[in-house]
Design a protein around this motif. Structure first.
Motif, PDB file in Angstrom:
ATOM      1  N   PRO A  38       1.063  -1.180   0.107  1.00 50.95           N
ATOM      2  CA  PRO A  38       0.045   0.182  -0.126  1.00 50.95           C
ATOM      3  C   PRO A  38       0.990   1.152  -0.116  1.00 50.95           C
ATOM      4  CG  PRO A  38      -0.895  -1.582   1.687  1.00 50.95           C
ATOM      5  CD  PRO A  38       0.498  -2.376   1.217  1.00 50.95           C
ATOM      6  N   SER A  39       2.093   1.147   0.623  1.00 45.45           N
ATOM      7  CA  SER A  39       2.850   2.350   0.668  1.00 45.45           C
ATOM      8  C   SER A  39       3.266   2.796  -0.660  1.00 45.45           C
ATOM      9  CB  SER A  39       3.975   1.997   1.574  1.00 45.45           C
ATOM     10  OG  SER A  39       3.805   1.895   2.857  1.00 45.45           O
ATOM     11  N   PHE A  40       3.790   1.750  -1.420  1.00 41.83           N
ATOM     12  CA  PHE A  40       4.481   1.786  -2.769  1.00 41.83           C
ATOM     13  C   PHE A  40       3.101   2.570  -3.708  1.00 41.83           C
ATOM     14  CE2 PHE A  40       4.207   0.270  -7.096  1.00 41.83           C
ATOM     15  CZ  PHE A  40       4.917   0.820  -7.797  1.00 41.83           C
ATOM     16  N   LEU A  41       2.077   2.147  -3.631  1.00 41.52           N
ATOM     17  CA  LEU A  41       0.899   2.580  -4.537  1.00 41.52           C
ATOM     18  C   LEU A  41       0.507   3.995  -4.103  1.00 41.52           C
ATOM     19  CD1 LEU A  41      -1.215  -0.819  -4.774  1.00 41.52           C
ATOM     20  CD2 LEU A  41       0.002   0.065  -6.443  1.00 41.52           C
ATOM     21  N   SER A  42       0.361   4.028  -2.883  1.00 41.00           N
ATOM     22  CA  SER A  42       0.216   5.590  -2.425  1.00 41.00           C
ATOM     23  C   SER A  42       1.567   6.452  -2.871  1.00 41.00           C
ATOM     24  CB  SER A  42       0.214   5.545  -0.819  1.00 41.00           C
ATOM     25  OG  SER A  42       0.074   6.852  -0.544  1.00 41.00           O
ATOM     26  N   LEU A  43       2.563   6.112  -2.831  1.00 41.48           N
ATOM     27  CA  LEU A  43       3.660   6.854  -3.465  1.00 41.48           C
ATOM     28  C   LEU A  43       3.606   7.178  -4.891  1.00 41.48           C
ATOM     29  CD1 LEU A  43       6.537   8.163  -2.918  1.00 41.48           C
ATOM     30  CD2 LEU A  43       7.373   5.823  -3.266  1.00 41.48           C
ATOM     31  N   GLY A  44       3.269   6.000  -5.552  1.00 37.67           N
ATOM     32  CA  GLY A  44       2.917   6.266  -6.946  1.00 37.67           C
ATOM     33  C   GLY A  44       2.035   7.169  -7.233  1.00 37.67           C
ATOM     34  N   ASN A  45       0.701   7.365  -6.399  1.00 39.64           N
ATOM     35  CA  ASN A  45      -0.255   8.277  -6.643  1.00 39.64           C
ATOM     36  C   ASN A  45       0.031   9.676  -6.354  1.00 39.64           C
ATOM     37  OD1 ASN A  45      -2.271   6.361  -7.638  1.00 39.64           O
ATOM     38  ND2 ASN A  45      -2.732   5.948  -5.624  1.00 39.64           N
ATOM     39  N   LEU A  46       1.037   9.950  -5.686  1.00 40.82           N
ATOM     40  CA  LEU A  46       1.674  11.161  -4.825  1.00 40.82           C
ATOM     41  C   LEU A  46       2.454  11.672  -6.013  1.00 40.82           C
ATOM     42  CD1 LEU A  46       1.693  13.255  -3.045  1.00 40.82           C
ATOM     43  CD2 LEU A  46       3.464  11.885  -1.561  1.00 40.82           C
ATOM     44  N   THR A  47       3.344  10.704  -6.447  1.00 42.33           N
ATOM     45  CA  THR A  47       4.336  10.932  -7.609  1.00 42.33           C
ATOM     46  C   THR A  47       3.699  11.587  -8.983  1.00 42.33           C
ATOM     47  OG1 THR A  47       5.800   9.273  -6.811  1.00 42.33           O
ATOM     48  CG2 THR A  47       6.474  10.156  -8.923  1.00 42.33           C
ATOM     49  N   SER A  48       2.713  10.914  -9.136  1.00 40.57           N
ATOM     50  CA  SER A  48       2.048  11.325 -10.558  1.00 40.57           C
ATOM     51  C   SER A  48       1.427  12.683 -10.221  1.00 40.57           C
ATOM     52  CB  SER A  48       0.657  10.311 -10.663  1.00 40.57           C
ATOM     53  OG  SER A  48       1.176   9.116 -11.078  1.00 40.57           O
TER      54      SER A  48
END
Length: 646
Positions: A580-590
């Protein structure tokens, strides 16, 4: 079967943050050389800029320093621009090249050198992030046996696996890997087929049963007849599926490419219009300089690097920025079961002693008998005993019986540990209550019965249990909006159903008995239906599905590395808590990338207005465009200090 190098098409070589079609195939080999060139070019640009503003009072060195920097950095940009024009492709490469040429034509060598340097930095960042996975197939094949011991003309000889023919008889000893598929003729043994099916429990093989290449023989000696040559074996098919799935991976275009399609012709129209209206060529060239999209080109790679740093510290290895950007589009997450949702290791789920026997006593007796056994179940029992502080220091006299259990004599008492058939063979009477309780066993558990002095004293239940954080991880995923979750496994339906029920995965999204090719086919079917698929798995049998998925995430705790190298993202920490941390980070990066693009274009628009009105010179324009670049970088650095992602 050979370890062919998989071409960089696996990663979509034409995708680059600057919108140019760079060839990354040899990026790793030339990275150090490019860094050295970039350092020298940077030094020369600094000298030219300091001379421009008289900080270095030797005006004569400004132009030579700027031209030398251009020689080191401008050629690749101009080359790609020419190739783009030949291919009738207009993007930011063409605009950047035009700005460089125009700056040189009017004598603004320092401004041109600054632009070329920043463009080169952006390209180098993308080369650094770029990764290829096909080369790891060679590493996998190096762990596979190259020879096999076969029986020919009553003699035992070692031959290369390429020379093995259908009908040959092969001897496999404990610990050996089966080199080809075949049928068992002699012997009994437990076999680890997790390579092919993901099933963590060993499977007993008897005469007449099929064995498959890539499987590991755990205990007994087996003689089997070859069914097919090595290049047609199960192992070869899995490796080939990884290659084929890689060639079908759909290309991923960074966000910048979509803007570049319209940005370049728009800027050229503005510059041309200003020149026509004002008859001032300098204004038009200044517009090209300030509009040169250095900030725009760094919008994606700078945010990606800012995200990759803290992610790596948390044990999340991200191979390319494309995998961060796609997180916002994921519509379904598919999990493999064994080693992903579950631990992939045998654990004691319960200890059920008979009346008058304590759990510690039952565990102690079983441990003493199993000490010599190489079986995973025996290792689980010994591990549990160690956790309870149970240590048996007597002599090791036990005997392991492949596929059945173990025999030993403990303090003068004969002990039998194994399955119920093994106890029946040794005339051990099992109480009806213990026999009837089989129906209450969880579908993913295996029973290990224990007898001492000819009397049944209890049983130990062994299971491949859920990871400790699996349930919380799936709850977090649903909170993030990832509500469509599926599970596929090579295990049977009972096992799959039990795990799915515990994790609230719908029966309609639970699929059992899948081989590697079927997993990949399921991912492809989802994609054909318009889904953007994230697949999470480990084990070599997940390789084709990991490559086929839009986002493949591999568990980094397993020894087998093919699945890890087929993944775009690797979770190095034990468990799923970092998913979940990675997917959250991906959304924030976008989101950060979007802000970068808006910021870069807004600042460029202001500079274009100033340049069009003649308010700034080409040199001031170059400085202004540097300010825009710094603003984008600072916004990305903010991402690296944000704790929302990891």
């Amino acid at each position: 079967m050979s370890a062919e190098h998989v071409h960089c098409d696996l990663e979509g070589c034409q995708d680059h943050g600057c919108g140019c079609a760079h060839d990354h195939e040899n990026a790793g080999k030339s990275l150090m050389r490019e860094i050295i060139i970039l350092v020298f070019a940077g030094i020369l640009v600094v000298i030219a800029v300091l001379t421009e503003y008289s900080i270095i009072p030797v005006k004569e060195i400004e132009t030579p320093a700027a031209l030398a920097a251009l020689v080191l950095t401008a050629f690749p940009i101009l080359k790609e621009a020419v190739q783009g024009l030949i291919n009738r492709r207009w993007d930011v490469c063409e605009l950047a090249a035009l700005a460089l040429v125009a700056a040189v034509l009017i004598g603004e060598f320092t401004a041109a050198a600054e632009i070329a340097l920043i463009l080169t930095i952006g390209e180098l960042v993308e080369d650094y992030l770029y990764s290829r996975t096909g080369k790891e197939i060679k590493a996998l094949l190096s762990d596979f046996p190259t020879k096999a011991r076969i029986i020919r003309d009553e003699e035992t000889i070692d031959v290369p696996i390429e020379e093995i023919r259908a009908g040959d008889r092969i001897i496999i000893r404990p610990g050996d890997v089966f080199p080809v598929d075949g049928e068992v003729n002699e012997g009994h043994s437990d076999v680890d087929e997790s390579f092919l099916t993901g099933e963590s429990l060993p499977i007993l093989k008897n005469p007449g049963d099929m064995v498959y290449s890539g499987s590991v023989n755990l205990d007994g000696v087996v003689v089997y007849t070859v069914a097919r040559p090595a290049d047609q074996s199960s192992y070869a098919k899995v490796v080939e599926l990884v290659k084929e799935a890689g060639t079908r991976r759909p290309p991923s275009h960074p966000m910048i490419d979509r803007f570049a399609k319209y940005y370049t012709p728009f800027i050229l129209l503005i510059a041309g219009g200003v020149v026509l209206l004002t008859t001032d060529l300098i204004r038009g060239i200044t517009i090209l300089i300030v509009a040169c999209p250095c900030a725009l080109l760094l919008a994606t790679p700078s945010a990606v690097l800012a995200a990759i740093g803290p992610a790596a510290k948390k044990g999340i290895l991200i191979k390319s920025g494309r995998y961060l950007e796609i997180c916002k589009n994921i519509s379904v997450i598919v999990f493999d079961k064994t080693g992903t949702l579950t631990s992939g290791e045998m654990n004691i789920s319960s200890i059920i002693p008979e009346k008058g026997i304590s759990e510690e006593e039952l565990l102690s007796v079983a441990t003493a008998a199993e000490r010599k056994s190489p079986h995973p179940i025996a290792k689980a029992i010994i591990k549990e005993a160690n956790n309870h502080g149970i240590v048996y220091s007597g002599p090791v006299t036990g005997r392991h019986i492949p596929g059945k259990g173990a025999l030993d004599t403990i303090q003068g008492s004969p002990v039998i540990v194994g399955n119920r058939d093994f106890l029946h063979e040794n005339s051990i009477s099992i109480p009806d209550a213990a026999l009837d309780s089989k129906s209450n066993i969880n579908h993913y558990e295996t029973e290990v019965m224990v007898a001492r002095d000819g009397q049944y004293i209890g049983k130990i239940m062994v299971a491949d249990t859920l990871r400790h954080d699996t349930k919380n991880a799936l709850v977090s995923l649903r909170k993030l909006g990832y509500n469509k979750i599926a599970m596929i496994t090579g295990d049977n339906q009972n096992v799959a159903g039990t795990i799915a029920k515990e994790l609230d995965i719908p029966e309609s999204m639970t699929f059992a008995g899948f081989l590697p090719g079927q997993k990949e086919e399921y991912i492809a079917k989802l994609q054909d239906n318009g889904e953007v698929v994230c697949f999470v798995g480990d084990g070599t049998n997940d390789g084709p599905a990991l490559v086929r998925a839009d986002l493949g995430i591999g568990m980094g705790s397993r020894e087998n590395t093919l699945a890890l190298e087929s993944s775009g993202v690797i979770l190095m920490q034990e468990g799923l808590s970092s998913l979940p941390s990675f997917l959250s980070l991906g959304n924030l990066t976008s989101r950060t990338i979007k802000i970068n693009i808006i910021l870069a274009m807004a600042l460029n628009l202001i500079l274009i207005i100033f340049a069009g009105t003649g308010s700034i010179s080409p040199v001031m324009g170059a400085i202004g465009h540097q300010v825009a670049t710094i603003a984008v970088l600072l916004n990305s650095i903010r991402l690296s200090s944000c704790r929302a992602g990891v």
